[in-house]
Design a protein around this motif. Structure first.
Motif, mmCIF file in Angstrom:
data_model
loop_
_atom_site.group_PDB
_atom_site.id
_atom_site.type_symbol
_atom_site.label_atom_id
_atom_site.label_comp_id
_atom_site.label_asym_id
_atom_site.label_seq_id
_atom_site.Cartn_x
_atom_site.Cartn_y
_atom_site.Cartn_z
ATOM 1 N N ALA A 178 -5.962 -7.579 30.858
ATOM 2 C CA ALA A 178 -4.658 -7.130 31.005
ATOM 3 C C ALA A 178 -4.159 -5.992 31.452
ATOM 4 O O ALA A 178 -3.220 -5.879 32.207
ATOM 5 C CB ALA A 178 -3.680 -7.673 29.872
ATOM 6 N N ALA A 179 -4.953 -5.080 30.910
ATOM 7 C CA ALA A 179 -4.338 -3.636 31.506
ATOM 8 C C ALA A 179 -5.155 -3.030 32.740
ATOM 9 O O ALA A 179 -4.675 -1.806 33.104
ATOM 10 C CB ALA A 179 -4.547 -2.554 30.208
ATOM 11 N N VAL A 180 -6.149 -3.646 33.291
ATOM 12 C CA VAL A 180 -6.751 -3.165 34.423
ATOM 13 C C VAL A 180 -5.598 -3.231 35.781
ATOM 14 O O VAL A 180 -5.115 -4.354 35.866
ATOM 15 C CB VAL A 180 -7.951 -4.179 34.737
ATOM 16 N N LYS A 181 -5.495 -1.949 36.330
ATOM 17 C CA LYS A 181 -4.516 -2.082 37.310
ATOM 18 C C LYS A 181 -5.302 -1.872 38.761
ATOM 19 O O LYS A 181 -4.653 -2.407 39.873
ATOM 20 C CB LYS A 181 -3.511 -0.727 37.134
ATOM 21 N N LYS A 182 -6.324 -1.123 38.867
ATOM 22 C CA LYS A 182 -6.987 -0.957 40.176
ATOM 23 C C LYS A 182 -7.759 -2.159 40.713
ATOM 24 O O LYS A 182 -7.942 -1.876 41.759
ATOM 25 C CB LYS A 182 -7.744 0.129 40.244
ATOM 26 N N HIS A 183 -8.163 -3.084 39.835
ATOM 27 C CA HIS A 183 -9.006 -4.151 40.397
ATOM 28 C C HIS A 183 -8.312 -5.617 40.241
ATOM 29 O O HIS A 183 -7.606 -5.772 39.297
ATOM 30 C CB HIS A 183 -10.311 -4.048 39.658
ATOM 31 N N LYS A 184 -8.897 -6.452 41.120
ATOM 32 C CA LYS A 184 -8.299 -7.847 40.920
ATOM 33 C C LYS A 184 -9.541 -8.735 41.277
ATOM 34 O O LYS A 184 -10.652 -8.531 41.867
ATOM 35 C CB LYS A 184 -7.125 -8.104 41.746
ATOM 36 N N VAL A 185 -9.313 -10.067 40.775
ATOM 37 C CA VAL A 185 -10.481 -10.987 41.277
ATOM 38 C C VAL A 185 -10.910 -11.182 42.609
ATOM 39 O O VAL A 185 -9.935 -11.044 43.367
ATOM 40 C CB VAL A 185 -10.027 -12.277 40.591
#
Ligand SMILES: [Zn+2]
Ligand SMILES: [Zn+2]
Length: 350
Positions: free
Chosen positions: A77-84
């Motif tokens: 939930a806290a990851v900002k720089k990466h997405k699936v």
């Protein structure tokens, strides 16, 4: 899932391994696409001591590998720089993720001393696997930048960062003379980094004619260890070279590094140093050398290193001499361990 699993010295198997689960909100899971074997993996493979662990005694099974790239499949939930769906390269290890050093990507200098490489113990699963947990994803993973191919991305996970650190710590600058001792993957990236930083002349020292040949292709002056001191002293009118990068870690190569450095010069020691090494610092002191010995933080190198790769100043070409499927990982290790005269680095496709 399937993974390369440590079962003991000389016994790495393609085996079943528990699929990683997302544990922290700053972590993520990747589907590993490609990974590689590093010289430091061979210490484990051969049952040697590395840091606090003696791998001849280690009885636990764990997944190995610390150099990998892949596709993000789940984010905390806290990851900002990466997405699936993003394709990322990873630093070979992480720190606590909270201290000043970690926030700058200097994981090897983590102030809470929780430096944790992938794949050296059950503490953090390795990357020679179908899936892997990425700790502190915003700090330790990088979206594969444009203009960086997969082989270069793999090198940015460790080898290139380490070689580049050596060139920086040896204070390579335009016009300087440089010697790199050892032409394995680290020495080779150090040599390329030295040229990228403007070195006028780079000597590449290695006992293997195959590796010397590879170095010569990139413009270095290849030297066998036994001829290196005389030739360098002759060429430099007895002064020695300004910068020395040691990428072996043996007593004789560290001694040679100090021997061929010019007065006031810099020596960077990158090789994993032997236990019980005895090296007199007297000559280093008499020559007022600056000596660095250390390990790359990896993520901290990317802001400087990625543009050099994108501009073609560092290419890492010819580094991967062999390729295997993950299922043939055991063969890959065997080859890498025995074939130093024909093997530089092994790529594993997952
Ligand atoms: Zn490595
Ligand atoms: Zn830290």
């Amino acid at each position: 899932m399937k993974a390369m699993v440590f079962h003991g010295a000389r016994d790495f198997r393609y085996d079943d391994y528990a699929e990683p689960k997302l544990t922290g909100e700053r972590d993520m899971i990747i589907r590993v696409e490609k990974c590689s074997i590093c010289g430091s993996d061979l210490h484990m493979y051969n049952g040697k001591k590395l840091g606090p662990l003696d791998y001849s005694l280690v009885k636990m099974n764990f997944c190995v590998g610390h150099e990998g790239i892949g596709e993000v499949v789940e984010v905390g939930a806290a990851v900002k720089k990466h997405k699936v769906g993003d394709r990322v390269l990873l630093a070979g290890g992480v720190g606590c993720g909270k201290c000043r050093r970690c926030l700058k990507g200097e994981f090897s200098l983590c102030e809470s001393k929780t430096v944790l490489p992938y794949g050296f113990s059950p503490m953090l699963q390795g990357l020679q696997a179908e899936y892997a947990l990425v700790k502190e994803a915003d700090l330790s993973a990088l979206t594969i930048p444009e203009g960086v191919n997969d082989e270069q991305a793999l090198l940015l996970t460790d080898s290139l960062a380490t070689g580049f650190l050596g060139a920086v710590k040896a204070d390579v600058q335009p016009g300087k003379s440089v010697a790199v001792i050892g032409q394995g993957p680290i020495g080779k990236t150090a040599m390329e980094s030295a040229f990228a930083l403007g070195a006028e002349r780079v000597y590449a020292i290695d006992p293997s004619a195959f590796r010397r040949g590879k170095a010569a292709e990139l413009g270095a002056i290849p030297l066998a260890p036994e001829e290196a001191v005389d030739r360098i002293m002759q060429d430099t009118h007895g002064l020695g070279v300004d910068c020395v990068i040691e990428a072996v870690g043996k007593e004789e190569t560290v001694k040679q590094a100090i021997r061929i450095a010019a007065a006031g010069g810099n020596v960077a020691i990158l090789g994993v140093v032997e236990r019980g090494m005895q090296t007199s610092l007297m000559q280093a002191q008499l020559k007022s050398l600056t000596i660095f010995a250390g390990v790359a933080g990896v993520a901290d190198s990317w802001p400087k290193l990625v543009p050099l790769v994108q501009e073609g100043k560092i290419r890492g070409e010819g580094m991967f001499t062999h390729e295997f499927a993950l299922a043939d990982g055991a063969q890959a290790y065997e080859l890498f361990n025995t074939g130093q005269d024909t093997v530089l680095k092994v790529l594993i496709k997952v």
